[in-house]
Enzyme design. Structure first.
Site, PDB file in Angstrom:
ATOM      1  N   GLY A  82       2.610  -0.246   6.153  1.00 34.18           N
ATOM      2  CA  GLY A  82       3.315   0.531   7.168  1.00 34.18           C
ATOM      3  C   GLY A  82       3.906  -0.362   8.252  1.00 34.18           C
ATOM      4  O   GLY A  82       5.070  -0.229   8.619  1.00 34.18           O
ATOM      5  N   THR A  83       3.092  -1.272   8.741  1.00 35.85           N
ATOM      6  CA  THR A  83       3.536  -2.173   9.816  1.00 35.85           C
ATOM      7  C   THR A  83       3.771  -3.607   9.340  1.00 35.85           C
ATOM      8  O   THR A  83       4.389  -4.399  10.055  1.00 35.85           O
ATOM      9  CB  THR A  83       2.452  -2.259  10.905  1.00 35.85           C
ATOM     10  OG1 THR A  83       1.243  -2.759  10.289  1.00 35.85           O
ATOM     11  CG2 THR A  83       2.178  -0.904  11.532  1.00 35.85           C
ATOM     12  N   GLY A  84       3.193  -3.977   8.223  1.00 31.94           N
ATOM     13  CA  GLY A  84       3.205  -5.372   7.758  1.00 31.94           C
ATOM     14  C   GLY A  84       2.065  -6.178   8.352  1.00 31.94           C
ATOM     15  O   GLY A  84       1.756  -7.278   7.892  1.00 31.94           O
ATOM     16  N   ILE A  85       1.425  -5.615   9.369  1.00 29.04           N
ATOM     17  CA  ILE A  85       0.394  -6.373  10.097  1.00 29.04           C
ATOM     18  C   ILE A  85      -0.887  -6.510   9.279  1.00 29.04           C
ATOM     19  O   ILE A  85      -1.441  -7.609   9.145  1.00 29.04           O
ATOM     20  CB  ILE A  85       0.096  -5.717  11.466  1.00 29.04           C
ATOM     21  CG1 ILE A  85       1.343  -5.735  12.353  1.00 29.04           C
ATOM     22  CG2 ILE A  85      -1.049  -6.446  12.164  1.00 29.04           C
ATOM     23  CD1 ILE A  85       1.218  -4.903  13.626  1.00 29.04           C
ATOM     24  N   GLY A  86      -1.353  -5.400   8.730  1.00 22.00           N
ATOM     25  CA  GLY A  86      -2.579  -5.460   7.931  1.00 22.00           C
ATOM     26  C   GLY A  86      -2.437  -6.412   6.756  1.00 22.00           C
ATOM     27  O   GLY A  86      -3.343  -7.215   6.471  1.00 22.00           O
ATOM     28  N   MET A  87      -1.297  -6.326   6.080  1.00 22.62           N
ATOM     29  CA  MET A  87      -1.051  -7.215   4.942  1.00 22.62           C
ATOM     30  C   MET A  87      -1.073  -8.680   5.376  1.00 22.62           C
ATOM     31  O   MET A  87      -1.636  -9.539   4.685  1.00 22.62           O
ATOM     32  CB  MET A  87       0.300  -6.902   4.294  1.00 22.62           C
ATOM     33  CG  MET A  87       0.316  -5.635   3.475  1.00 22.62           C
ATOM     34  SD  MET A  87      -0.770  -5.771   2.035  1.00 22.62           S
ATOM     35  CE  MET A  87      -0.148  -4.388   1.038  1.00 22.62           C
TER      36      MET A  87
ATOM     37  N   ASP B 164       0.878  -1.167   0.000  1.00 19.76           N
ATOM     38  CA  ASP B 164       0.000   0.000   0.000  1.00 19.76           C
ATOM     39  C   ASP B 164       0.920   1.224   0.000  1.00 19.76           C
ATOM     40  O   ASP B 164       2.151   1.091  -0.166  1.00 19.76           O
ATOM     41  CB  ASP B 164      -0.986  -0.030   1.183  1.00 19.76           C
ATOM     42  CG  ASP B 164      -0.329   0.223   2.530  1.00 19.76           C
ATOM     43  OD1 ASP B 164       0.917   0.296   2.588  1.00 19.76           O
ATOM     44  OD2 ASP B 164      -1.057   0.338   3.540  1.00 19.76           O
ATOM     45  N   HIS B 165       0.347   2.413   0.205  1.00 16.75           N
ATOM     46  CA  HIS B 165       1.147   3.639   0.212  1.00 16.75           C
ATOM     47  C   HIS B 165       2.195   3.623   1.335  1.00 16.75           C
ATOM     48  O   HIS B 165       3.284   4.145   1.167  1.00 16.75           O
ATOM     49  CB  HIS B 165       0.233   4.863   0.363  1.00 16.75           C
ATOM     50  CG  HIS B 165      -0.669   4.769   1.559  1.00 16.75           C
ATOM     51  ND1 HIS B 165      -1.741   3.899   1.609  1.00 16.75           N
ATOM     52  CD2 HIS B 165      -0.644   5.405   2.759  1.00 16.75           C
ATOM     53  CE1 HIS B 165      -2.342   4.022   2.777  1.00 16.75           C
ATOM     54  NE2 HIS B 165      -1.696   4.915   3.489  1.00 16.75           N
TER      55      HIS B 165
ATOM     56  N   ARG C 207       8.605 -33.283  10.633  1.00 17.36           N
ATOM     57  CA  ARG C 207       7.549 -32.992  11.616  1.00 17.36           C
ATOM     58  C   ARG C 207       6.820 -31.686  11.293  1.00 17.36           C
ATOM     59  O   ARG C 207       5.656 -31.500  11.659  1.00 17.36           O
ATOM     60  CB  ARG C 207       8.124 -32.959  13.030  1.00 17.36           C
ATOM     61  CG  ARG C 207       9.065 -31.801  13.303  1.00 17.36           C
ATOM     62  CD  ARG C 207       9.709 -31.899  14.686  1.00 17.36           C
ATOM     63  NE  ARG C 207      10.502 -30.740  15.022  1.00 17.36           N
ATOM     64  CZ  ARG C 207      11.727 -30.506  14.568  1.00 17.36           C
ATOM     65  NH1 ARG C 207      12.311 -31.357  13.734  1.00 17.36           N
ATOM     66  NH2 ARG C 207      12.399 -29.420  14.949  1.00 17.36           N
ATOM     67  N   HIS C 208       7.515 -30.795  10.601  1.00 22.64           N
ATOM     68  CA  HIS C 208       6.880 -29.506  10.257  1.00 22.64           C
ATOM     69  C   HIS C 208       5.783 -29.691   9.217  1.00 22.64           C
ATOM     70  O   HIS C 208       4.810 -28.947   9.210  1.00 22.64           O
ATOM     71  CB  HIS C 208       7.937 -28.518   9.769  1.00 22.64           C
ATOM     72  CG  HIS C 208       8.999 -28.255  10.794  1.00 22.64           C
ATOM     73  ND1 HIS C 208       8.711 -27.685  12.019  1.00 22.64           N
ATOM     74  CD2 HIS C 208      10.323 -28.533  10.801  1.00 22.64           C
ATOM     75  CE1 HIS C 208       9.826 -27.604  12.731  1.00 22.64           C
ATOM     76  NE2 HIS C 208      10.817 -28.116  12.015  1.00 22.64           N
TER      77      HIS C 208
HETATM   78  C1  RB5 Z   1      -1.800   2.810   6.417  1.00 26.37           C
HETATM   79  O1  RB5 Z   1      -1.821   4.030   7.063  1.00 26.37           O
HETATM   80  C2  RB5 Z   1      -1.475   1.694   7.402  1.00 26.37           C
HETATM   81  O2  RB5 Z   1      -2.572   1.471   8.223  1.00 26.37           O
HETATM   82  C3  RB5 Z   1      -1.082   0.432   6.676  1.00 26.37           C
HETATM   83  O3  RB5 Z   1       0.015   0.688   5.871  1.00 26.37           O
HETATM   84  C4  RB5 Z   1      -0.686  -0.738   7.555  1.00 26.37           C
HETATM   85  O4  RB5 Z   1       0.269  -0.382   8.488  1.00 26.37           O
HETATM   86  C5  RB5 Z   1      -1.792  -1.515   8.121  1.00 26.37           C
HETATM   87  O5  RB5 Z   1      -1.587  -2.526   8.800  1.00 26.37           O
END
Ligand code: RB5
Length: 158
Positions: free
Chosen positions: A66-71, A8-9, A132-133
């Site tokens: 931004g964090t990798g978490i959302g992805m 994303d951006h 095992r994995h």
């Molecule tokens: C975008 O502002 C941010 O929320 C996105 O890049 C990401 O970090 C979501 O997990």
């Protein structure tokens, strides 16, 4: 190996660094967007890349926000995807050896480009250990099949 890339951006700038790395390593890739730092929604790009990897059109995917978490949350909704969020080299190696992860998620706002490059390099070069994995991955597949179509609560689909 063919790698599907998406961001994303919030991950757009780091994706350009990873594109340069893949080019230098002569690794085939396709960028599924986004193509500027204008605001977009990360699940759209997680879906594009995850579907390509799940379909077998690409062996691996790399998703950056931004964090990798959302992805990672979004990509792991696609059956067959094992997306791993890694911000250290130990985890990048371990998730290939133990989880056979097929998508790597990174957070541009969390780590610098040098560490990100090393993580990508190690993640791409490490093989799955199997044994095992594999039994544990089979159990993850069972989970996916069990909950396919939504979680059942009191007889209703939600
Ligand atoms: C975008 O502002 C941010 O929320 C996105 O890049 C990401 O970090 C979501 O997990």
């Amino acid at each position: 190996m063919k790698v599907a890339l998406g961001s994303d951006h919030g991950g757009y700038k780091l994706k350009q660094v990873i594109i340069e790395l893949l080019t230098n390593l002569k690794i085939d890739y396709q960028d599924f967007g986004c193509f500027s730092d204008s605001s977009v929604d990360y699940p759209d790009f997680a879906r594009l890349v995850a579907e390509q990897v799940a379909a077998g059109n690409f062996q691996r995917g790399i998703l950056i926000c931004g964090t990798g978490i959302g992805m990672s949350i979004a990509a792991n909704k696609v059956p067959g995807i094992r997306a791993a969020l890694c911000h250290d080299v130990f985890s990048a190696r371990a998730t290939r050896e133990h989880n056979d992860s097929n998508i790597l998620c990174l957070g541009e706002r969390v780590i610098g480009p040098g560490l990100a490059e090393e993580i990508v390099r190690v993640w791409l070069q490490t093989d799955f250990t199997g044994g095992r994995h594999q039994r544990r991955l089979d159990k993850i597949k069972d989970l996916e099949q069990h909950f396919a179509g939504g979680t059942k609560i009191e007889g209703q689909s939600c």
